[in-house]
Design a protein around this motif. Structure first.
Motif, short mmCIF file in Angstrom:
data_model
loop_
_atom_site.label_atom_id
_atom_site.label_comp_id
_atom_site.label_asym_id
_atom_site.label_seq_id
_atom_site.Cartn_x
_atom_site.Cartn_y
_atom_site.Cartn_z
N GLY A 273 0.81 -1.22 0.00
CA GLY A 273 0.00 0.00 0.00
C GLY A 273 0.85 1.27 0.00
N GLY A 274 2.20 1.10 -0.04
CA GLY A 274 3.08 2.25 0.13
C GLY A 274 3.37 3.01 -1.15
N ALA A 275 4.38 3.88 -1.08
CA ALA A 275 4.67 4.77 -2.21
C ALA A 275 5.53 4.09 -3.27
CB ALA A 275 5.38 6.02 -1.70
N CYS A 276 6.36 3.11 -2.85
CA CYS A 276 7.27 2.48 -3.81
C CYS A 276 6.90 1.03 -4.05
CB CYS A 276 8.70 2.54 -3.30
SG CYS A 276 9.33 4.19 -3.27
N CYS A 277 7.36 0.55 -5.15
CA CYS A 277 7.17 -0.83 -5.55
C CYS A 277 7.87 -1.76 -4.54
CB CYS A 277 7.81 -0.95 -6.93
SG CYS A 277 7.64 -2.52 -7.68
N MET A 278 7.21 -2.85 -4.16
CA MET A 278 7.81 -3.76 -3.18
C MET A 278 8.94 -4.59 -3.80
SD MET A 278 6.01 -6.64 -0.76
CE MET A 278 5.43 -7.81 -1.99
N ASN A 279 9.99 -4.77 -3.06
CA ASN A 279 11.11 -5.65 -3.42
C ASN A 279 11.52 -6.36 -2.16
OD1 ASN A 279 12.43 -5.91 -5.98
ND2 ASN A 279 12.56 -3.67 -5.97
N ARG A 280 10.90 -7.46 -1.84
CA ARG A 280 11.11 -8.02 -0.51
C ARG A 280 11.46 -9.50 -0.55
NH1 ARG A 280 10.64 -6.35 4.50
NH2 ARG A 280 9.79 -4.34 3.93
N LEU A 281 12.35 -9.88 0.35
CA LEU A 281 12.73 -11.29 0.50
C LEU A 281 12.20 -11.79 1.84
CD1 LEU A 281 14.66 -13.80 -0.14
CD2 LEU A 281 16.28 -12.64 1.34
N ILE A 282 11.52 -12.93 1.83
CA ILE A 282 11.15 -13.57 3.09
C ILE A 282 12.11 -14.72 3.29
CG2 ILE A 282 9.42 -14.76 4.45
CD1 ILE A 282 7.28 -13.72 2.69
N GLN A 283 12.87 -14.63 4.37
CA GLN A 283 13.74 -15.74 4.71
C GLN A 283 13.15 -16.46 5.88
OE1 GLN A 283 17.80 -14.49 5.50
NE2 GLN A 283 18.37 -16.25 4.27
N GLY A 284 13.06 -17.76 5.81
CA GLY A 284 12.53 -18.50 6.94
C GLY A 284 12.95 -19.93 6.82
N ASP A 285 13.29 -20.53 7.93
CA ASP A 285 13.76 -21.90 7.94
C ASP A 285 12.69 -22.81 7.33
OD1 ASP A 285 15.47 -23.92 8.46
OD2 ASP A 285 15.71 -23.46 10.58
N VAL A 286 13.11 -24.00 6.91
CA VAL A 286 12.14 -24.94 6.35
C VAL A 286 11.03 -25.20 7.36
CG1 VAL A 286 13.43 -26.21 4.63
CG2 VAL A 286 13.77 -26.74 7.02
N GLY A 287 9.80 -25.18 6.88
CA GLY A 287 8.67 -25.47 7.75
C GLY A 287 8.20 -24.29 8.57
#
Ligand code: ADP
Ligand code: MG
Length: 689
Positions: A273-287
């Protein structure tokens, strides 16, 4: 001779050899030079029998003693002999070589080289290579390159071809400046390429490797950072706001989100919903539950009237995501109209899918690489999610992004990368971390054992299957690839499945799965496994990414020593996904103390980030050849874990260059500019250099 010259121009390469090379994706002399050796065979000095180390390849000079013993097992001829020196005796076993009974004379001295095993209290070698003392003397202490091969292509053929190329090929000019070479302690390019194929000693090999790894990292980081400058300025073309749909969906889910999932979901909502285009990484362990967060983002995108796409690295995984999402759609009556697009669909199915995508009828598109092929036209693509992104590399991500008018980008990765490295490698992305597992999980129980434990492991698997559970067995190779030299043989899926069928009770269904199978067959096997009509799945690491079969409770890994710890941790993540106690059995083919110690780290911790950093501490460049993490970022040679120091150096060199001459205008930088331009030729956003 140019880089693009066909390998057919080489002496001794006819059409037959060309076809063999083509199987390895080697077509030009340039390809051949870049097909670096897989590892190097070192012909160490012969040792006495008492000094032979089980699990290592050794050479021994000993005399044949006793009387040979012959056996037959089906088509197999087995010849057992004994050799001895003043320090002890050694059992030798040869398969289908009956003539050796005559050639190896009692009392005669020979040099045997092979993998040392223990058999009861005695040491043994199977199928060792036999040399005369003079022959062996010529090889001693040399590093002989070993290339990836295919049936029909021998190592010495590849060596000969590479030698020819090295003598005929006009090398590209050095593109690093003197200053860069000096500051980073790098050897010249030409020297590095020659040495990586034919090193004179270990130190020069390491220097050559460092140069080539540096180049890979440098190129990747330079292009990525240029791109970051470009993408940071992108405005948000699609304001996506929360609707009742996601809230209702969350209320209906059978479980609450973890605190970490809630936090990451809030970060994504803010981006969208913000002003700039999203560029995001979700890091999360398996499971850790990344999928549900991505589904929420996709759902919200669809609810706002846009299209969302989810791209997975394998068809099996894409289909699994598709099914999960379909299930949600029908269960909760959602605004999703999902469509699947994968390479193995037939022409008509693909056409239909593409039509639904371009008309906008489908608002959620799930698939593999097929999603970024040119023929696919999107209607209002506002969010592009890639799962397990390290399999794709920046370029493919960019391609999917290029499909819409700068859609939001969300990437998910289960590769546990320590934070310092993540900042370097994912510099173009904002980082969200899911650092908490759902509360209902029982920790997986682990054991690290040698091959003598196999019978117990099979009994254990049979027991679990009897209780209604399922098991995975992982082998490093698809079919016997005749590793030959040094006698190091690795377990392979095809033979192993056969062995397992014989070892387990007859009613247990065993099947294989590997990357060389047709996609339709892979799909069928995975479906049968998910439907429980297969009990034990023998597979290569194709199942490593993302597969979710909660009823599987045993993961057994053969030749665990051949895998990096982070990769083993990924494999472990395939079990422990349901409510039942799960188990991991890591079988090591090597009894070396360091190997066992390294593997035992897995016993002590279930935390992927901790494991990755321990792995990092333990492994130096010396251990590199042979073990590789799963090809993250598709670097040809560099390994982000064990080459972390070089990665940091390359990162600093890129920073310096971007500060001093970001557009590569200086005369000194022209070769570098040409090189980087060529490297980025196929990519969309880098043309501006
Ligand atoms: P990964 O992060 O490895 O991609 P998945 O997204 O496949 O993991 O999730 C693994 C399993 O955990 C799935 O069966 C999913 O439904 C379940 N799950 C996800 N979030 C939660 C939660 N908050 N509580 C309980 N189970 C969850
Ligand atoms: Mg996943």
């Amino acid at each position: 001779m140019e880089k693009e010259t066909s390998i057919m121009e080489l002496k001794g390469v006819g059409d037959k050899t060309r076809q063999l090379f083509a199987k390895l994706d080697i077509h030009t002399v340039g390809d051949l030079l870049c097909a670096y050796p897989r590892d190097y065979e070192v012909y160490g000095k012969p040792v006495e029998i008492s000094r032979l180390v089980p699990g290592e390849v050794c050479a021994v000079h000993a005399a044949i003693s006793g009387i040979p013993n012959e056996k037959r097992a089906g088509k197999l001829h087995i010849l057992n002999m004994k050799a001895a020196d003043s320090t002890g005796s050694l059992q030798l076993t040869f398969y289908n070589m009956p003539f050796l009974k005559k050639t190896l004379k009692r009392g005669g001295f020979y040099l045997f080289r092979g993998m040392v095993q223990t058999r009861g209290r005695e040491k043994a070698m199977e199928q060792p290579k036999i040399f005369s003392l003079e022959e062996y003397g010529r090889l001693t202490d040399r590093l002989v390159p070993r290339y990836s091969l295919t049936k029909g292509l021998t190592n010495s053929m590849v060596q000969k071809c590479v030698k020819q190329v090295l003598s005929l090929y006009e090398f590209e000019p050095e593109y690093c400046t003197e200053r860069m070479l000096g500051q980073n302690c790098l050897i010249p390019l030409r020297q590095a390429v020659e040495t990586i194929h034919f090193p004179s000693d270990y130190d020069s090999l390491l220097a050559a490797r460092k140069r080539l790894v540096f180049d890979e990292f440098f190129q990747f980081l330079f292009l990525m950072r240029r791109n970051r400058e470009f993408s940071e300025q992108l405005p948000n073309h699609y304001r996506i706001l929360e609707t009742a749909h996601t809230i209702r969906f969350l209320e209906q889910l059978p479980f609450p989100l973890t605190e970490a999932q809630k936090r990451v979901w809030a970060e994504i909502r803010e981006d969208l919903g913000g002003a700039c285009c999203m560029n995001r990484l979700i890091q999360g362990d398996v499971g850790s539950g990344k999928t549900i967060v991505a589904v929420l983002a996709l759902l919200m995108t669809a609810a706002n009237g846009y299209q969302g796409a989810l791209m997975a690295p394998t068809e099996v995984l894409a289909m699994q995501h598709f099914e999960t999402i379909q299930e949600y759609t029908s269960k909760y009556g959602l605004v999703f109209r999902p469509v699947l697009l994968v390479g193995s669909m037939n022409a008509r199915e693909k056409k239909e899918a593409r039509a639904m995508i371009s008309s906008g009828e489908a608002n959620l598109v799930i698939g593999t690489h097929a999603l970024i092929q040119e023929k696919v036209e999107y209607r209002r693509l506002a969010l592009a999610v890639t799962d397990e992104q390290h399999r794709f590399g920046v370029r493919q991500r960019e391609c999917l992004a290029g499909k819409g008018e700068a859609p939001h980008i969300l990437v998910m990765s289960a590769t546990p990368i320590p934070r310092t490295l993540a900042i370097i490698l994912y510099g173009d992305l904002h980082l969200s971390v899911i650092d908490e597992l759902p509360a209902n999980r029982l920790p997986v129980k682990n054991c690290v054992v040698n091959t003598s434990y196999r019978p117990s492991a099979y009994r254990f698997i049979a027991g679990e299957v009897k209780k209604g559970r399922q098991a995975y067995v992982i082998c490093p190779q698809v079919e016997g690839e005749g590793d030959g030299e040094g006698g190091v043989s690795l377990e392979n899926v095809v033979d192993y499945a056969e062995k397992l069928r014989n070892a387990l009770p007859r009613e247990i269904q065993v099947a294989c799965l590997h990357g060389k199978m047709r996609p339709a067959d892979k799909k069928r096997i995975m479906e049968e496994f998910a439907a429980r009509s297969i009990d034990v799945l023998v597979s290569t690491t194709v199942i490593e990414v993302g597969i979710n079969v909660p009823n599987a409770t045993v993961m057994m890994v053969e030749n665990a020593e051949r895998f990096g710890l982070a990769q083993l941790h990924q494999l472990r993540g395939r079990v422990g996904r349901g409510g039942d106690q799960s188990y991991c059995i890591f079988i090591s083919g090597s009894e070396k103390q360091e190997t066992m110690d390294r593997l035992k780290i897995l016993n002590r911790s279930n935390d992927g980030f901790h494991i990755a950093s321990e792995d990092l501490k333990l492994r130096g460049p010396g251990e590199l050849f042979g073990i590789r993490q799963s090809g993250e970022f598709s670097f040809r040679m560099g390994d982000i874990y064990s080459d972390a120091p070089v990665l940091k150096q390359a990162s600093e060199a890129v920073d310096l260059l971007l500060r001093e001459d970001p557009d590569l205008q200086e005369a000194d930088h022209q070769p570098l500019r040409r090189h980087l331009l060529e490297a980025s030729a196929n990519s969309v956003d880098f043309r501006s250099i």
